[in-house]
Design a protein around this motif. Structure first.
Motif, PDB file in Angstrom:
ATOM      1  N   GLU A  85       0.834  -1.195   0.000  1.00 31.04           N
ATOM      2  CA  GLU A  85       0.000   0.000   0.000  1.00 31.04           C
ATOM      3  C   GLU A  85       0.876   1.255   0.000  1.00 31.04           C
ATOM      4  O   GLU A  85       1.954   1.265   0.579  1.00 31.04           O
ATOM      5  N   PHE A  86       0.395   2.299  -0.652  1.00 29.60           N
ATOM      6  CA  PHE A  86       1.138   3.549  -0.790  1.00 29.60           C
ATOM      7  C   PHE A  86       0.309   4.709  -0.273  1.00 29.60           C
ATOM      8  O   PHE A  86      -0.920   4.658  -0.265  1.00 29.60           O
ATOM      9  N   ASP A  87       1.008   5.756   0.163  1.00 25.83           N
ATOM     10  CA  ASP A  87       0.367   7.007   0.543  1.00 25.83           C
ATOM     11  C   ASP A  87       1.175   8.148  -0.071  1.00 25.83           C
ATOM     12  O   ASP A  87       2.097   7.904  -0.847  1.00 25.83           O
ATOM     13  N   ARG A  88       0.865   9.358   0.258  1.00 24.31           N
ATOM     14  CA  ARG A  88       1.538  10.503  -0.364  1.00 24.31           C
ATOM     15  C   ARG A  88       3.041  10.522  -0.117  1.00 24.31           C
ATOM     16  O   ARG A  88       3.793  11.015  -0.938  1.00 24.31           O
ATOM     17  N   ARG A  89       3.492   9.974   1.013  1.00 21.89           N
ATOM     18  CA  ARG A  89       4.928   9.974   1.322  1.00 21.89           C
ATOM     19  C   ARG A  89       5.739   9.136   0.339  1.00 21.89           C
ATOM     20  O   ARG A  89       6.844   9.501  -0.017  1.00 21.89           O
ATOM     21  N   ASN A  90       5.209   8.000  -0.065  1.00 19.72           N
ATOM     22  CA  ASN A  90       5.982   7.085  -0.917  1.00 19.72           C
ATOM     23  C   ASN A  90       5.326   6.839  -2.278  1.00 19.72           C
ATOM     24  O   ASN A  90       5.655   5.887  -2.968  1.00 19.72           O
ATOM     25  N   LEU A  91       4.439   7.706  -2.676  1.00 19.61           N
ATOM     26  CA  LEU A  91       3.703   7.527  -3.930  1.00 19.61           C
ATOM     27  C   LEU A  91       4.623   7.512  -5.151  1.00 19.61           C
ATOM     28  O   LEU A  91       4.313   6.895  -6.164  1.00 19.61           O
ATOM     29  N   SER A  92       5.785   8.149  -5.051  1.00 17.50           N
ATOM     30  CA  SER A  92       6.716   8.154  -6.186  1.00 17.50           C
ATOM     31  C   SER A  92       7.245   6.754  -6.496  1.00 17.50           C
ATOM     32  O   SER A  92       7.763   6.506  -7.579  1.00 17.50           O
ATOM     33  N   GLU A  93       7.102   5.811  -5.567  1.00 22.21           N
ATOM     34  CA  GLU A  93       7.547   4.430  -5.777  1.00 22.21           C
ATOM     35  C   GLU A  93       6.473   3.563  -6.440  1.00 22.21           C
ATOM     36  O   GLU A  93       6.702   2.387  -6.693  1.00 22.21           O
ATOM     37  N   LEU A  94       5.313   4.143  -6.697  1.00 21.93           N
ATOM     38  CA  LEU A  94       4.232   3.425  -7.374  1.00 21.93           C
ATOM     39  C   LEU A  94       4.214   3.865  -8.833  1.00 21.93           C
ATOM     40  O   LEU A  94       4.125   5.048  -9.132  1.00 21.93           O
ATOM     41  N   THR A  95       4.342   2.919  -9.743  1.00 15.90           N
ATOM     42  CA  THR A  95       4.452   3.233 -11.164  1.00 15.90           C
ATOM     43  C   THR A  95       3.212   2.759 -11.912  1.00 15.90           C
ATOM     44  O   THR A  95       2.458   1.922 -11.425  1.00 15.90           O
ATOM     45  N   VAL A  96       3.047   3.299 -13.104  1.00 17.81           N
ATOM     46  CA  VAL A  96       1.970   2.863 -13.986  1.00 17.81           C
ATOM     47  C   VAL A  96       2.583   1.936 -15.028  1.00 17.81           C
ATOM     48  O   VAL A  96       3.452   2.331 -15.791  1.00 17.81           O
ATOM     49  N   HIS A  97       2.146   0.697 -15.026  1.00 19.11           N
ATOM     50  CA  HIS A  97       2.634  -0.291 -15.999  1.00 19.11           C
ATOM     51  C   HIS A  97       1.626  -0.408 -17.130  1.00 19.11           C
ATOM     52  O   HIS A  97       0.419  -0.503 -16.889  1.00 19.11           O
ATOM     53  N   HIS A  98       2.114  -0.381 -18.352  1.00 21.36           N
ATOM     54  CA  HIS A  98       1.251  -0.592 -19.523  1.00 21.36           C
ATOM     55  C   HIS A  98       1.203  -2.097 -19.808  1.00 21.36           C
ATOM     56  O   HIS A  98       2.233  -2.705 -20.109  1.00 21.36           O
TER      57      HIS A  98
END
Length: 120
Positions: free
Chosen positions: A43-56
């Motif tokens: 799970e992600f929140d605003r602190r670590n959201l940069s570690e969540l990517t969009v995969h095509h």
């Protein structure tokens, strides 16, 4: 020196293009989907959201339907793993194609007889 400057210029243009392209679909994907990795469920929140990517899903970064059907949110690690699997598939093909035949040799079939000094 001009080649170094031209490389830096090309690199800057590429990074700007990537950021512009990504900002559109990334923002839409983050609004559509919960901030959870689709593979490991981190799970992600605003602190670590940069570690969540969009995969095509189809690996085509220009295929960005408004319903998000070609996207999945993955953490950095799962995203790297997904691309590694895809690269292996491109290089070596599907593992389903390369099924070998079952082994028929029975190396221990006469073991007891051989240990007792008997031959077939």
């Amino acid at each position: 020196m001009s080649s170094a400057k031209s490389f830096e210029q090309v690199r800057a243009e590429q990074l700007e293009y990537n950021a512009r392209r990504e900002s559109g679909y990334r923002e839409r994907a983050l609004k559509l989907y919960p901030w959870i990795c689709g593979r490991c469920a981190r799970e992600f929140d605003r602190r670590n959201l940069s570690e969540l990517t969009v995969h095509h899903v189809d690996h085509n970064h220009d295929n960005n339907p408004s319903d998000g059907s070609n996207w999945e949110l993955l953490c950095l690690y799962c995203h790297d793993e997904e691309h590694s699997k895809f690269e292996a598939y491109v290089r070596y093909g599907s593992s389903k194609e390369k099924k070998g035949q079952a082994a028929t040799h029975q190396p221990f079939a006469n073991l007891k007889a051989n240990m007792d000094g008997k031959k077939d």
